[in-house]
Design an enzyme around this catalytic site. Sequence first.
Site, PDB file in Angstrom:
ATOM      1  N   ASP A 157     -41.965  32.929 -14.441  1.00 55.23           N
ATOM      2  CA  ASP A 157     -41.180  34.101 -14.086  1.00 55.23           C
ATOM      3  C   ASP A 157     -41.010  35.027 -15.291  1.00 55.23           C
ATOM      4  O   ASP A 157     -40.946  34.576 -16.423  1.00 55.23           O
ATOM      5  CB  ASP A 157     -39.806  33.632 -13.585  1.00 55.23           C
ATOM      6  CG  ASP A 157     -39.035  34.718 -12.886  1.00 55.23           C
ATOM      7  OD1 ASP A 157     -39.099  35.873 -13.324  1.00 55.23           O
ATOM      8  OD2 ASP A 157     -38.345  34.413 -11.906  1.00 55.23           O
TER       9      ASP A 157
ATOM     10  N   ASN B 298     -43.279  20.764 -18.017  1.00 51.19           N
ATOM     11  CA  ASN B 298     -42.561  21.840 -18.688  1.00 51.19           C
ATOM     12  C   ASN B 298     -41.260  21.306 -19.265  1.00 51.19           C
ATOM     13  O   ASN B 298     -40.570  20.505 -18.622  1.00 51.19           O
ATOM     14  CB  ASN B 298     -42.217  22.970 -17.707  1.00 51.19           C
ATOM     15  CG  ASN B 298     -43.437  23.666 -17.147  1.00 51.19           C
ATOM     16  OD1 ASN B 298     -44.085  24.445 -17.827  1.00 51.19           O
ATOM     17  ND2 ASN B 298     -43.756  23.385 -15.890  1.00 51.19           N
TER      18      ASN B 298
ATOM     19  N   PHE C 291     -39.258  21.671  -9.877  1.00 48.39           N
ATOM     20  CA  PHE C 291     -38.471  22.885 -10.044  1.00 48.39           C
ATOM     21  C   PHE C 291     -37.157  22.615 -10.772  1.00 48.39           C
ATOM     22  O   PHE C 291     -36.369  21.771 -10.353  1.00 48.39           O
ATOM     23  CB  PHE C 291     -38.174  23.504  -8.676  1.00 48.39           C
ATOM     24  CG  PHE C 291     -39.366  24.158  -8.037  1.00 48.39           C
ATOM     25  CD1 PHE C 291     -39.463  25.537  -7.965  1.00 48.39           C
ATOM     26  CD2 PHE C 291     -40.403  23.393  -7.524  1.00 48.39           C
ATOM     27  CE1 PHE C 291     -40.568  26.147  -7.387  1.00 48.39           C
ATOM     28  CE2 PHE C 291     -41.509  23.985  -6.938  1.00 48.39           C
ATOM     29  CZ  PHE C 291     -41.596  25.370  -6.872  1.00 48.39           C
TER      30      PHE C 291
END
Length: 349
Positions: free
Chosen positions: A79, A128, A328
Amino acid sequence: MDMDNLTWLHGKPKASGVLKANPEDFVVVEDLGFEPDGEGEHLLVRIRKHGCNTQFVADYLARFAKIHPRLVSYAGLKDRHAVTEQWFCLHLPGKEAPDLSTFELEGCEVLESVRQKRKLRIGSLKGNAFTLVLRHITDNQDVEQRLQQIAAHGVPNYFGSQRFGRGGNNLVLARLWANNEIRVKERSKRSFYLSASRSAMFNLISSDRLAQQQATTVLEGDALQLSGRGSWFVAAADELALLQQRVDAGELNITAPLPGDGELGTQGAALAFEQACLADQTELLALIKRERVEGARRAILLKPQNIAWNWWDEVTLELSFWLPAGSFATSVVREIMNQDNADAADIAE
């Protein structure tokens, strides 16, 4: 898909707060999971960026290096409303590397570059590392208790709202496409809509397992996955007790399907459960079969790795953890607090 309709593992949070009050409150660092080769016809470039999305930077890199945009790849989308460190891959067969010391793009900084033999492809990422700042928290005692529970037991491995587009529009368009009410020619849009369809069905089945308090209970015919691995096997009835011990020990994960054009992969009681959950999804299942999408399985629960937190004051929390690719961060935050700015974009993959 309304994320508020999905079951919580630790119950609906009491606290509310704000995620991503500013981009610096959401920091993501990619973990490739391998050391670059140091040689080859590809150039890996690690960039720290904010205020610009992944594809925009990729296109700019292509212009800078004077190559076709198709020759610039990356492992996953990030993002623009965050601070992210991401790898890009430039295919430069027989060419010198561009002088990256002259690379200038507002909001971007080149951190390093290194040669690589193989192309960096979508999904070729181990995970991540996230560092988040949660602000204006209304009940820090409830949040502290939940953090302890999450560290011990994890969170539902739901696909975040980003997967479904703004206002769930990708899923709406997928249903229209399934019913032949619209035509979808662009390859990228077809991929988005199919992904949203499969993700929604995974979330639905996972939520129902949680609601039935069976997310950690092995059923006969369950598809079980070795922790940290993609492969899975079916739970035989005569091995349930042993397999339950391995699930309890964290060696195995119970999975739910990302449906494809083949069988779901489960058998017996587990298959019956999943078929019942998907009984109202005939149009999306037909679309997936029509488009010949390959099926997969995904762990229902997710345990964040290297989780740590620090209270800056009574209403502000810094939280860090590592997630495997495709999971997520906002699915973790969802178990901690209700977001006052729930429209904040999600980041994953």
